[in-house]
Write an enzyme that holds these catalytic residues in place. Sequence first.
Site, PDB file in Angstrom:
ATOM      1  CB  SER A   8      -0.899  -0.005   1.236  1.00  0.00           C
ATOM      2  OG  SER A   8      -1.703   1.144   1.271  1.00  0.00           O
ATOM      3  CB  SER A  24       4.482   2.877  12.415  1.00  0.00           C
ATOM      4  OG  SER A  24       3.577   3.825  11.909  1.00  0.00           O
ATOM      5  CE  LYS A  25       4.317   2.196   4.245  1.00  0.00           C
ATOM      6  NZ  LYS A  25       3.318   2.066   3.161  1.00  0.00           N
ATOM      7  NE  ARG A  26      -0.600   7.192  11.435  1.00  0.00           N
ATOM      8  CZ  ARG A  26      -1.790   6.655  11.673  1.00  0.00           C
ATOM      9  NH1 ARG A  26      -2.214   6.512  12.936  1.00  0.00           N
ATOM     10  NH2 ARG A  26      -2.555   6.255  10.678  1.00  0.00           N
ATOM     11  N   GLY A  76       7.776   7.379  11.554  1.00  0.00           N
ATOM     12  CA  GLY A  76       9.054   7.760  10.965  1.00  0.00           C
ATOM     13  C   GLY A  76      10.146   6.730  11.158  1.00  0.00           C
TER      14      GLY A  76
END
Length: 315
Positions: A11, A251-253, A255
């Site tokens: 995604s 998590s991408k969120r 960082g």
Amino acid sequence: MAAVTGRFAPSPSGRMHLGNLLCSLLAWLSAKQDGGRVVLRIEDLDAERCPRKFADLLEADLRWLGLVWDEGGSDGGPNGPYYQSERSEIYETYFKRLTERGLIYPCFCSRSQLHAASAPHRSDGTPVYSGACRDLSPEEVRRRSAQRPPAWRLRVGEETVSFTDGHLGRYEESLPEDCGDFVVRRGDGVFAYQLAVVVDDALMGVTQVVRGADLLQSTPRQLYLYKLLGLPAPEFYHLPLLLAPDGRRLSKRDGDVSLETLQSRFTAQEVVGRLAYAAHLLEKPEPVAAAELVKSFSWEKVPKEDILLPRGLFD
């Protein structure tokens, strides 16, 4: 025995982090060890969160790592389109098949109602749907539809689904007790992941799905959909999650280390070698090309429990 067709199905909501990279590496190795093929599908159902620029960067990242696919993505192929945002008409066909059999109904429950303290919840905190909208009268459906567009849920019936995961072993769920009727189309008209991924894997000829253990609980719902739609189900392999040294999920969120950062510090072979070491495919974190790992790859080497990223491995 027919050759395996595996897949990457990322995604593109941002740059890939180490957990995404490990999943991509193991999916590629698992397919290639038997001389199989790999399909790249871009799971951009939520087009606003997944702009095409991130999909393009994702392809560039995979190529840089040496994880080249055989069909899909911007390369195209015989089973396209390979972007979920372009496949709505295909999903509509299968949604109608379920609707015509009386298996779909509109749901007007709000998020707060679904998460109410009185509602049953799974061990991960996800609410089990109560069936509150299952038997609404046509008049009540019309009245509520004038106030808000409904989501659409699939009736699960008294169904227990079990399967043997290629890595984690046997898993079983009672759909009514552990899941409840689940959403196959959102209130904004976007088709839900559960329906889209089943249709896509079947039509793209995917025979092996490698993904994170956080999606293990999705598998019974998807196997149920394969059965209802008369589609061939793939084999599933769920790999342990790669955790930060402090035990957090990557998590991408948050960082967590992205490939963009890694590319400024390491060669592609160094990144692959360190990931392979974390997954117990190598005894030490030495540089290696992905293709060099194919002959020695075995799921027996990969841990079944979540993997704690060694401190300093990517510093």
